[in-house]
Design a protein around this motif. Sequence first.
Motif, PDB file in Angstrom:
ATOM      1  N   UNK A 179     -34.222  -0.980  51.189  1.00 35.68           N
ATOM      2  CA  UNK A 179     -34.130  -1.223  49.919  1.00 35.68           C
ATOM      3  C   UNK A 179     -35.392  -1.810  49.029  1.00 35.68           C
ATOM      4  N   UNK A 180     -36.145  -2.664  49.598  1.00 34.56           N
ATOM      5  CA  UNK A 180     -37.123  -2.869  48.924  1.00 34.56           C
ATOM      6  C   UNK A 180     -38.262  -1.969  49.103  1.00 34.56           C
ATOM      7  N   UNK A 184     -33.337   3.825  49.811  1.00 30.85           N
ATOM      8  CA  UNK A 184     -32.150   4.248  49.420  1.00 30.85           C
ATOM      9  C   UNK A 184     -32.231   4.403  47.916  1.00 30.85           C
ATOM     10  N   UNK A 185     -32.982   3.775  47.111  1.00 32.57           N
ATOM     11  CA  UNK A 185     -32.909   4.102  45.767  1.00 32.57           C
ATOM     12  C   UNK A 185     -34.422   4.052  45.225  1.00 32.57           C
ATOM     13  N   UNK A 186     -34.710   4.942  44.429  1.00 27.01           N
ATOM     14  CA  UNK A 186     -36.078   5.024  43.639  1.00 27.01           C
ATOM     15  C   UNK A 186     -36.708   3.767  43.456  1.00 27.01           C
ATOM     16  N   UNK A 193     -41.277  -6.815  39.975  1.00 26.87           N
ATOM     17  CA  UNK A 193     -41.510  -7.739  40.979  1.00 26.87           C
ATOM     18  C   UNK A 193     -41.398  -7.126  42.377  1.00 26.87           C
ATOM     19  N   UNK A 194     -40.408  -6.400  42.193  1.00 28.77           N
ATOM     20  CA  UNK A 194     -39.693  -5.835  43.677  1.00 28.77           C
ATOM     21  C   UNK A 194     -40.639  -4.656  43.843  1.00 28.77           C
ATOM     22  N   UNK A 199     -45.328  -3.388  48.101  1.00 26.02           N
ATOM     23  CA  UNK A 199     -46.547  -2.699  48.700  1.00 26.02           C
ATOM     24  C   UNK A 199     -47.182  -3.687  49.802  1.00 26.02           C
ATOM     25  N   UNK A 200     -46.414  -4.626  50.290  1.00 25.86           N
ATOM     26  CA  UNK A 200     -46.614  -5.501  51.321  1.00 25.86           C
ATOM     27  C   UNK A 200     -45.802  -4.921  52.497  1.00 25.86           C
ATOM     28  N   UNK A 201     -45.290  -4.135  52.471  1.00 29.90           N
ATOM     29  CA  UNK A 201     -44.150  -3.199  53.537  1.00 29.90           C
ATOM     30  C   UNK A 201     -44.802  -2.031  54.200  1.00 29.90           C
TER      31      UNK A 201
END
Length: 250
Positions: A179-180, A184-186, A193-194, A199-201
Amino acid sequence: MSAYAALTTAGYRAYTRDRTTLFFTFAFPLLFLVVFGLIFSGREVEQSGRPYIDHIAPGVLAWGVGNAAVFGVAFVLMQWRRDDILRLIRMTPTPVSAVIASRYVLAVAVGVVQAVLFVAVAMLPFFGLGVSGGWPLALPVLVLGITAFLMLGVIVGSYAKTPEAVAAVANCLMIPMAFLSGSFLPLDMMPDWMQTLSRALPLRYLNDGVSGALTGGGTGGVLVDCAVLAGFAVVLGAVAVRTFRWSDKS
């Protein structure tokens, strides 16, 4: 090399004999594709004007490949350690690298087959995914993504002592990350903030790289995603080797 070949062959035979796991490995991402395809059929993302399928299909594919890499190696290492198979392997001149490499080859093979099957289904008229001419760039992105997530799976499998623990830890990592990271969603629909957190994932860059290659996003962007995924693979690989355990007592 003989130890690596033996482990790879044994892993392949065990994997192909487990038909239930084999089926759901390939069916799970397709199930999400069908669900999201039904929900967003014929709709476009307001922020970008592109069809939802152009966002959802690459994201679900990236998540499915990463998910399979994490779960595949984590469950095997946990089971081998619990059944003392790793302890027996350690008594032979087999390095940690051979154990991990044998699982890596299988993970890449499974990931490539997953990708081919998934894209073939997504291109059906009902879903309507259009693949750009730069689609071959998806292959290095997928290989680097599988490498990073396999190393994450090694870390999970080195600490989890039961199948329930593997499932709990891996799901706690992979589902929120989906999700982050925009699987699943653009990401355009998400708060600033999300988007920054994503960018850390590693899944963010796997999503972006696969999307850029399949639906067209420029070679430069895909190369950047590959570089970042390679960085994640190196860091997670170093942690995986240092935390690898041959038994629950060591």
